[in-house]
Design a protein around this motif. Sequence first.
Motif, PDB file in Angstrom:
ATOM      1  N   CYS A 130      55.386  80.687  37.663  1.00  0.00           N
ATOM      2  CA  CYS A 130      56.004  79.357  37.564  1.00  0.00           C
ATOM      3  C   CYS A 130      55.207  78.368  38.406  1.00  0.00           C
ATOM      4  O   CYS A 130      54.862  78.660  39.551  1.00  0.00           O
ATOM      5  CB  CYS A 130      57.454  79.426  38.048  1.00  0.00           C
TER       6      CYS A 130
ATOM      7  N   CYS B 214      56.875  74.366  41.386  1.00  0.00           N
ATOM      8  CA  CYS B 214      56.696  73.938  42.783  1.00  0.00           C
ATOM      9  C   CYS B 214      55.599  74.761  43.419  1.00  0.00           C
ATOM     10  O   CYS B 214      55.089  75.712  42.820  1.00  0.00           O
ATOM     11  CB  CYS B 214      58.010  74.026  43.572  1.00  0.00           C
TER      12      CYS B 214
ATOM     13  N   CYS C 299      55.819  81.051  42.158  1.00  0.00           N
ATOM     14  CA  CYS C 299      56.390  82.407  42.095  1.00  0.00           C
ATOM     15  C   CYS C 299      55.888  83.174  40.877  1.00  0.00           C
ATOM     16  O   CYS C 299      55.789  82.612  39.783  1.00  0.00           O
ATOM     17  CB  CYS C 299      57.911  82.342  41.979  1.00  0.00           C
TER      18      CYS C 299
ATOM     19  N   CYS D 134      63.632  79.644  44.437  1.00  0.00           N
ATOM     20  CA  CYS D 134      64.677  78.616  44.319  1.00  0.00           C
ATOM     21  C   CYS D 134      65.992  79.172  43.798  1.00  0.00           C
ATOM     22  O   CYS D 134      67.033  78.537  43.915  1.00  0.00           O
ATOM     23  CB  CYS D 134      64.202  77.510  43.381  1.00  0.00           C
TER      24      CYS D 134
HETATM   25  S1  SF4 Z   1      60.592  78.432  43.787  1.00  0.00           S
HETATM   26 FE1  SF4 Z   1      61.444  78.081  41.739  1.00  0.00          FE
HETATM   27  S2  SF4 Z   1      60.388  76.222  41.038  1.00  0.00           S
HETATM   28 FE2  SF4 Z   1      59.189  77.013  42.767  1.00  0.00          FE
HETATM   29  S3  SF4 Z   1      57.608  78.287  41.798  1.00  0.00           S
HETATM   30 FE3  SF4 Z   1      59.353  79.625  42.364  1.00  0.00          FE
HETATM   31  S4  SF4 Z   1      60.583  79.723  40.460  1.00  0.00           S
HETATM   32 FE4  SF4 Z   1      59.219  77.951  40.240  1.00  0.00          FE
END
Ligand code: SF4
Length: 213
Positions: free
Chosen positions: A42, A45, A49, A59
């Motif tokens: 992902c 942000c 992750c 998150c």
């Molecule tokens: S914390 Fe959430 S938004 Fe950030 S990279 Fe991980 S899954 Fe994606």
Amino acid sequence: MPTLEVLQDKERLQSLKQTLHQYSAPAAEALIERHPNGDIRCFACGHRCLVKPGRDGVCRVRFNDNGQLWVPHGYVGALACDPIEKKPFFHVLPGSDALTFGMLGCDYHCGYCQNWVTSQMLRDPKAVAPARRFTPEQLVDLAIENGAPVVASSYNEPLITSEWAVDVFKVARSRGLKCAYISNGNGTPQVLDYIRPYVEAYKVDLKTFSDKT
Ligand code: SF4
């Protein structure tokens, strides 16, 4: 043996996650990288992750279900129409109001968060806020009815709910409103490219003066 309190918290979290799963949609392809084994990277942000099937990201609101990353969509956890100087922006339509919406969860876990009840709801049993279903059109109607020329995503970290914000902002811009992010700045080139066509004002909070935090 887990205590009764721990068990109750697990049940509360499970029920909260089931509710939030109803307010989810598939992630934007621009914000993910699919792996052959079902893992998904992902880029919403800066944590970037690698989310395995059956798991959440840091998150806890973006989750991998059978090789599909699902992300928050179609609800608000906080909503207010207030002066744009509270965001704070001082050079974006001064004197006007901003219809501001936020969701639940955050990629940060700051002990001094001013929006703890929404941002830490998936981590702290004492943080409780309602999730209310909304469409982009309903939010934009509310902004117009309240005379707000700006729609802003704030309260929790907007980067982790960028797909939802962009869907709201597309409608807002088509009706002549300006759009803003109030963010911790923990972004990636991918998410900035994704939101750039829709976000006209972007504020990064200074979270602390301490190197440790
Ligand atoms: S914390 Fe959430 S938004 Fe950030 S990279 Fe991980 S899954 Fe994606």
